[in-house]
Design a protein around this motif. Structure first.
Motif, PDB file in Angstrom:
ATOM      1  N   LYS A   6      71.806 -28.837  22.158  1.00 30.46           N
ATOM      2  CA  LYS A   6      71.138 -30.071  21.737  1.00 30.46           C
ATOM      3  C   LYS A   6      70.503 -30.785  22.926  1.00 30.46           C
ATOM      4  N   ILE A   7      70.916 -30.447  24.130  1.00 35.34           N
ATOM      5  CA  ILE A   7      70.350 -31.069  25.325  1.00 35.34           C
ATOM      6  C   ILE A   7      69.037 -30.350  25.624  1.00 35.34           C
ATOM      7  N   GLN A   8      67.947 -31.080  25.468  1.00 27.50           N
ATOM      8  CA  GLN A   8      66.610 -30.502  25.557  1.00 27.50           C
ATOM      9  C   GLN A   8      65.893 -30.978  26.814  1.00 27.50           C
ATOM     10  N   THR A   9      64.991 -30.163  27.310  1.00 29.28           N
ATOM     11  CA  THR A   9      64.094 -30.591  28.380  1.00 29.28           C
ATOM     12  C   THR A   9      62.848 -31.192  27.730  1.00 29.28           C
ATOM     13  N   ARG A  10      62.043 -31.843  28.521  1.00 24.85           N
ATOM     14  CA  ARG A  10      60.779 -32.381  27.996  1.00 24.85           C
ATOM     15  C   ARG A  10      59.859 -31.266  27.533  1.00 24.85           C
ATOM     16  N   GLU A  11      60.031 -30.095  28.102  1.00 24.07           N
ATOM     17  CA  GLU A  11      59.204 -28.963  27.696  1.00 24.07           C
ATOM     18  C   GLU A  11      59.666 -28.396  26.347  1.00 24.07           C
ATOM     19  N   GLN A  12      60.957 -28.414  26.084  1.00 25.37           N
ATOM     20  CA  GLN A  12      61.507 -27.892  24.830  1.00 25.37           C
ATOM     21  C   GLN A  12      61.340 -28.849  23.659  1.00 25.37           C
ATOM     22  N   PRO A  14      59.087 -31.029  22.353  1.00 25.60           N
ATOM     23  CA  PRO A  14      57.984 -31.067  21.385  1.00 25.60           C
ATOM     24  C   PRO A  14      58.080 -29.990  20.296  1.00 25.60           C
ATOM     25  N   ALA A  15      58.491 -28.794  20.642  1.00 25.37           N
ATOM     26  CA  ALA A  15      58.624 -27.730  19.640  1.00 25.37           C
ATOM     27  C   ALA A  15      59.750 -28.052  18.656  1.00 25.37           C
ATOM     28  N   THR A  16      60.829 -28.624  19.163  1.00 23.41           N
ATOM     29  CA  THR A  16      61.950 -29.011  18.298  1.00 23.41           C
ATOM     30  C   THR A  16      61.504 -30.081  17.306  1.00 23.41           C
ATOM     31  N   VAL A  17      60.828 -31.106  17.815  1.00 22.15           N
ATOM     32  CA  VAL A  17      60.356 -32.197  16.963  1.00 22.15           C
ATOM     33  C   VAL A  17      59.336 -31.679  15.955  1.00 22.15           C
ATOM     34  N   ALA A  19      59.175 -28.704  14.649  1.00 23.81           N
ATOM     35  CA  ALA A  19      59.906 -27.951  13.615  1.00 23.81           C
ATOM     36  C   ALA A  19      60.562 -28.916  12.624  1.00 23.81           C
ATOM     37  N   TRP A  20      61.136 -30.009  13.127  1.00 25.15           N
ATOM     38  CA  TRP A  20      61.732 -31.001  12.227  1.00 25.15           C
ATOM     39  C   TRP A  20      60.674 -31.590  11.307  1.00 25.15           C
ATOM     40  N   ARG A  21      59.524 -31.939  11.877  1.00 26.74           N
ATOM     41  CA  ARG A  21      58.454 -32.535  11.072  1.00 26.74           C
ATOM     42  C   ARG A  21      57.934 -31.542  10.041  1.00 26.74           C
ATOM     43  N   ALA A  22      57.809 -30.286  10.431  1.00 33.28           N
ATOM     44  CA  ALA A  22      57.350 -29.253   9.486  1.00 33.28           C
ATOM     45  C   ALA A  22      58.317 -29.118   8.313  1.00 33.28           C
ATOM     46  N   ALA A  23      59.581 -29.417   8.564  1.00 32.18           N
ATOM     47  CA  ALA A  23      60.601 -29.364   7.509  1.00 32.18           C
ATOM     48  C   ALA A  23      60.692 -30.692   6.745  1.00 32.18           C
ATOM     49  N   GLY A  24      59.794 -31.627   7.063  1.00 32.32           N
ATOM     50  CA  GLY A  24      59.769 -32.907   6.359  1.00 32.32           C
ATOM     51  C   GLY A  24      60.783 -33.918   6.839  1.00 32.32           C
ATOM     52  N   LEU A 107      55.884 -38.764  24.088  1.00 35.47           N
ATOM     53  CA  LEU A 107      56.101 -37.336  23.845  1.00 35.47           C
ATOM     54  C   LEU A 107      56.670 -37.083  22.455  1.00 35.47           C
ATOM     55  N   VAL A 108      57.669 -37.849  22.058  1.00 39.25           N
ATOM     56  CA  VAL A 108      58.350 -37.649  20.776  1.00 39.25           C
ATOM     57  C   VAL A 108      57.515 -38.163  19.604  1.00 39.25           C
ATOM     58  N   GLN A 109      56.793 -39.267  19.798  1.00 40.96           N
ATOM     59  CA  GLN A 109      56.045 -39.900  18.709  1.00 40.96           C
ATOM     60  C   GLN A 109      56.959 -40.138  17.504  1.00 40.96           C
ATOM     61  N   PRO A 110      58.046 -40.896  17.700  1.00 45.23           N
ATOM     62  CA  PRO A 110      59.019 -41.058  16.618  1.00 45.23           C
ATOM     63  C   PRO A 110      58.462 -41.806  15.408  1.00 45.23           C
TER      64      PRO A 110
END
Length: 159
Positions: A6-12, A14-17, A19-24, A107-110
């Motif tokens: 769960k501990i992510q780098t700034r490079e990792q 965006p892809a995680t976020v 994927a979450w957004r793609a899943a709604g 980066l996250v654009q929450p």
């Protein structure tokens, strides 16, 4: 999933976020030092997570904590990150060393930016960015009587 994953780098992240957004999933962001994890922290983070579907926690690095709070942190950033990541309602932890988490928020654009109710909405770093994107900026009530500083004082008084 291992908590350390769960501990992510700034490079990792965006892809995680993405994927979450793609899943709604609705992405929530908060940040802090979280030096000695206590009931106030746990309650705050759990409330933050319930405002969406995935919680990203921006965690101050050791250097940035020291700049904000001389003599701290008590626990190093790796320990603090791993402890936060062990919480079921925390989905990702990412370190930041800047004076504010603005670059991380960009980066996250929450969808939701959240802090404790000791902040005014217009005093929350990144509030304009999130609101301009159509997101929400919210505060949650803090549990009174719990703080890392108070815990440290009690420990020092008992020795």
């Amino acid at each position: 999933m291992w908590t350390k994953d769960k501990i992510q780098t700034r490079e990792q992240l965006p892809a995680t976020v993405a994927a979450w957004r793609a899943a709604g999933r609705k992405v929530v962001f908060t940040n802090g030092c979280f030096d000695l994890l206590h009931l106030g922290h746990v309650d705050y983070l759990e409330q933050a997570r319930h405002l969406g579907d995935a919680l990203v926690v921006g965690l101050n690095t050791d250097a940035s904590v020291g700049a904000l709070k001389p003599g701290r942190p008590i626990q190093d950033e790796h320990a603090r990150a791993r402890i936060l990541a062990s919480l079921a309602f925390v989905d990702a932890v990412v370190l930041f060393g800047e004076p504010t988490p603005l670059a991380l928020i960009e980066l996250v654009q929450p969808d939701v930016l959240v802090k404790g109710d000791d902040y005014a909405i217009d005093g929350i770093v990144g509030h304009e960015l999130v609101l301009n994107r159509g997101g929400q900026v919210l505060t949650v009530p803090l549990v009174q009587g719990y703080s890392t500083s108070r815990i440290v004082e009690r420990i020092l008084q008992s020795t």
